[in-house]
Write a protein that holds these residues in place. Structure first.
Motif, mmCIF file in Angstrom:
data_model
loop_
_atom_site.group_PDB
_atom_site.id
_atom_site.type_symbol
_atom_site.label_atom_id
_atom_site.label_comp_id
_atom_site.label_asym_id
_atom_site.label_seq_id
_atom_site.Cartn_x
_atom_site.Cartn_y
_atom_site.Cartn_z
ATOM 1 N N LEU A 50 0.856 -1.269 0.096
ATOM 2 C CA LEU A 50 -0.181 0.100 -0.104
ATOM 3 C C LEU A 50 1.096 1.367 0.044
ATOM 4 O O LEU A 50 1.712 1.243 0.733
ATOM 5 C CB LEU A 50 -0.934 -0.013 1.303
ATOM 6 N N PHE A 51 0.471 2.094 -0.848
ATOM 7 C CA PHE A 51 1.346 3.275 -1.261
ATOM 8 C C PHE A 51 0.548 4.350 -0.951
ATOM 9 O O PHE A 51 -0.562 4.595 -1.573
ATOM 10 C CB PHE A 51 2.173 3.258 -2.319
ATOM 11 N N ARG A 52 1.077 5.493 -0.236
ATOM 12 C CA ARG A 52 0.412 6.886 -0.367
ATOM 13 C C ARG A 52 0.775 7.768 -1.379
ATOM 14 O O ARG A 52 1.943 7.846 -1.723
ATOM 15 C CB ARG A 52 0.826 7.686 0.962
ATOM 16 N N VAL A 53 -0.404 8.074 -2.263
ATOM 17 C CA VAL A 53 -0.121 8.985 -3.533
ATOM 18 C C VAL A 53 -0.262 10.331 -2.927
ATOM 19 O O VAL A 53 0.441 11.354 -3.354
ATOM 20 C CB VAL A 53 -1.497 8.735 -4.303
ATOM 21 N N HIS A 54 -1.346 10.654 -2.049
ATOM 22 C CA HIS A 54 -1.539 11.955 -1.440
ATOM 23 C C HIS A 54 -2.124 12.015 -0.382
ATOM 24 O O HIS A 54 -3.321 11.476 -0.271
ATOM 25 C CB HIS A 54 -1.900 12.928 -2.898
ATOM 26 N N ALA A 55 -2.143 12.715 0.564
ATOM 27 C CA ALA A 55 -2.838 12.768 1.872
ATOM 28 C C ALA A 55 -3.689 11.727 2.026
ATOM 29 O O ALA A 55 -3.260 10.689 2.459
ATOM 30 C CB ALA A 55 -3.803 14.078 1.613
ATOM 31 N N SER A 56 -5.000 11.639 1.691
ATOM 32 C CA SER A 56 -5.799 10.234 1.856
ATOM 33 C C SER A 56 -5.964 9.437 0.616
ATOM 34 O O SER A 56 -7.288 9.064 0.572
ATOM 35 C CB SER A 56 -7.087 10.646 2.680
ATOM 36 N N SER A 57 -5.115 9.682 -0.275
ATOM 37 C CA SER A 57 -5.305 9.078 -1.593
ATOM 38 C C SER A 57 -4.217 7.873 -1.540
ATOM 39 O O SER A 57 -2.992 8.298 -1.484
ATOM 40 C CB SER A 57 -5.136 10.090 -2.710
ATOM 41 N N HIS A 58 -4.620 6.616 -1.999
ATOM 42 C CA HIS A 58 -3.651 5.522 -1.878
ATOM 43 C C HIS A 58 -3.522 4.557 -2.931
ATOM 44 O O HIS A 58 -4.625 4.368 -3.711
ATOM 45 C CB HIS A 58 -3.809 4.819 -0.572
ATOM 46 N N LEU A 59 -2.675 4.070 -3.354
ATOM 47 C CA LEU A 59 -2.416 2.734 -4.292
ATOM 48 C C LEU A 59 -2.291 1.493 -3.555
ATOM 49 O O LEU A 59 -1.374 1.366 -2.949
ATOM 50 C CB LEU A 59 -1.450 3.152 -5.316
ATOM 51 N N ALA A 60 -3.170 0.720 -3.769
ATOM 52 C CA ALA A 60 -2.701 -0.710 -3.364
ATOM 53 C C ALA A 60 -2.375 -1.458 -4.554
ATOM 54 O O ALA A 60 -2.972 -1.635 -5.606
ATOM 55 C CB ALA A 60 -4.216 -1.363 -2.603
ATOM 56 N N LEU A 61 -1.140 -2.122 -4.574
ATOM 57 C CA LEU A 61 -0.783 -3.270 -5.286
ATOM 58 C C LEU A 61 -1.077 -4.620 -4.705
ATOM 59 O O LEU A 61 -0.531 -4.863 -3.713
ATOM 60 C CB LEU A 61 0.812 -3.152 -5.740
ATOM 61 N N VAL A 62 -1.880 -5.319 -5.602
ATOM 62 C CA VAL A 62 -2.117 -6.585 -5.082
ATOM 63 C C VAL A 62 -1.625 -7.709 -5.924
ATOM 64 O O VAL A 62 -1.898 -7.860 -7.178
ATOM 65 C CB VAL A 62 -3.871 -6.710 -4.903
ATOM 66 N N GLY A 63 -1.093 -8.683 -5.224
ATOM 67 C CA GLY A 63 -0.528 -9.652 -6.107
ATOM 68 C C GLY A 63 -1.304 -10.766 -6.319
ATOM 69 O O GLY A 63 -2.471 -11.225 -6.091
ATOM 70 N N ASP A 64 -1.017 -11.576 -7.407
ATOM 71 C CA ASP A 64 -1.788 -12.846 -7.962
ATOM 72 C C ASP A 64 -2.102 -13.649 -6.932
ATOM 73 O O ASP A 64 -1.459 -14.158 -6.114
ATOM 74 C CB ASP A 64 -0.840 -13.449 -8.962
ATOM 75 N N GLY A 65 -3.533 -13.913 -6.649
ATOM 76 C CA GLY A 65 -3.979 -14.863 -5.636
ATOM 77 C C GLY A 65 -4.344 -14.390 -4.622
ATOM 78 O O GLY A 65 -5.170 -14.843 -3.743
ATOM 79 N N ALA A 66 -4.207 -12.974 -4.511
ATOM 80 C CA ALA A 66 -4.554 -12.354 -3.373
ATOM 81 C C ALA A 66 -5.609 -11.350 -3.502
ATOM 82 O O ALA A 66 -5.846 -10.795 -4.753
ATOM 83 C CB ALA A 66 -3.310 -11.600 -2.434
ATOM 84 N N GLY A 67 -6.666 -10.973 -2.764
ATOM 85 C CA GLY A 67 -7.877 -10.125 -3.081
ATOM 86 C C GLY A 67 -8.986 -10.579 -4.041
ATOM 87 O O GLY A 67 -8.819 -12.081 -4.136
ATOM 88 N N SER A 68 -9.801 -9.920 -4.538
ATOM 89 C CA SER A 68 -10.963 -10.516 -4.936
ATOM 90 C C SER A 68 -10.863 -10.428 -6.467
ATOM 91 O O SER A 68 -11.548 -10.871 -7.237
ATOM 92 C CB SER A 68 -12.044 -9.564 -4.736
ATOM 93 N N GLN A 69 -9.787 -9.902 -7.077
ATOM 94 C CA GLN A 69 -9.766 -10.000 -8.671
ATOM 95 C C GLN A 69 -8.388 -10.301 -8.950
ATOM 96 O O GLN A 69 -7.556 -10.890 -7.978
ATOM 97 C CB GLN A 69 -9.392 -8.418 -9.134
ATOM 98 N N GLN A 70 -8.104 -10.506 -10.491
ATOM 99 C CA GLN A 70 -7.020 -11.182 -10.783
ATOM 100 C C GLN A 70 -6.199 -10.370 -11.811
ATOM 101 O O GLN A 70 -6.858 -9.326 -12.330
ATOM 102 C CB GLN A 70 -7.284 -12.485 -11.525
ATOM 103 N N PRO A 71 -4.827 -10.226 -11.788
ATOM 104 C CA PRO A 71 -3.914 -9.433 -12.840
ATOM 105 C C PRO A 71 -4.726 -9.824 -14.319
ATOM 106 O O PRO A 71 -5.283 -10.772 -14.645
ATOM 107 C CB PRO A 71 -2.548 -10.052 -12.966
#
Length: 135
Positions: A50-71
């Motif tokens: 999880l990366f902070r882009v600005h104040a309360s805006s973030h970018l989550a990088l999710v690996g294959d097999g984690a989370g609800s979606q796939q690459p």
């Protein structure tokens, strides 16, 4: 009977924004966003950076097999991380120095003449756009 439409409730407060991109090679994407872009990593879990882009805006990088979606394979990911900045030239210089794909095209006019912008691609093809509104 009244024909007037009811007044919709006001929009509730938003406290932040989190965008999620999905990767087959999470480690490569994580290094790129930390070293090339320079975002601050604020959390690392198994399968997530999880990366902070600005104040309360973030970018989550999710690996294959984690989370609800796939690459998504290929260059059309269906999502762009678009970053508004008043330091567009400085961003371009930073990313050009890191040889980020797309910086060789320089700055250009976009959004039907409303912005100056450039776009780069991350290691798996997500587009990251940097732009400044034209006054």
């Amino acid at each position: 009977m009244s024909t007037a439409s009811p007044t919709p409730p006001s929009i509730p407060k938003v406290d932040g924004v989190l965008t999620m991109f999905y990767y087959a090679d999470l480690a490569a994407a994580e290094r790129w966003y930390e070293e090339v872009i320079g975002f601050e990593k604020i959390l690392r879990l198994d399968g997530l950076a999880l990366f902070r882009v600005h104040a309360s805006s973030h970018l989550a990088l999710v690996g294959d097999g984690a989370g609800s979606q796939q690459p998504i394979v290929g260059s059309n990911k269906g999502a762009i991380l678009s970053i508004q900045t008043s330091e567009l030239q400085q961003w371009h210089q930073r990313l050009f120095a890191h040889q980020a794909p797309g910086t060789g095209h320089g700055l250009h006019i976009g959004c039907d003449g409303l912005t100056i912008e450039f776009k780069v691609r991350d290691p798996e093809g997500y587009t990251v756009e940097f732009f400044e509104w034209i006054d």
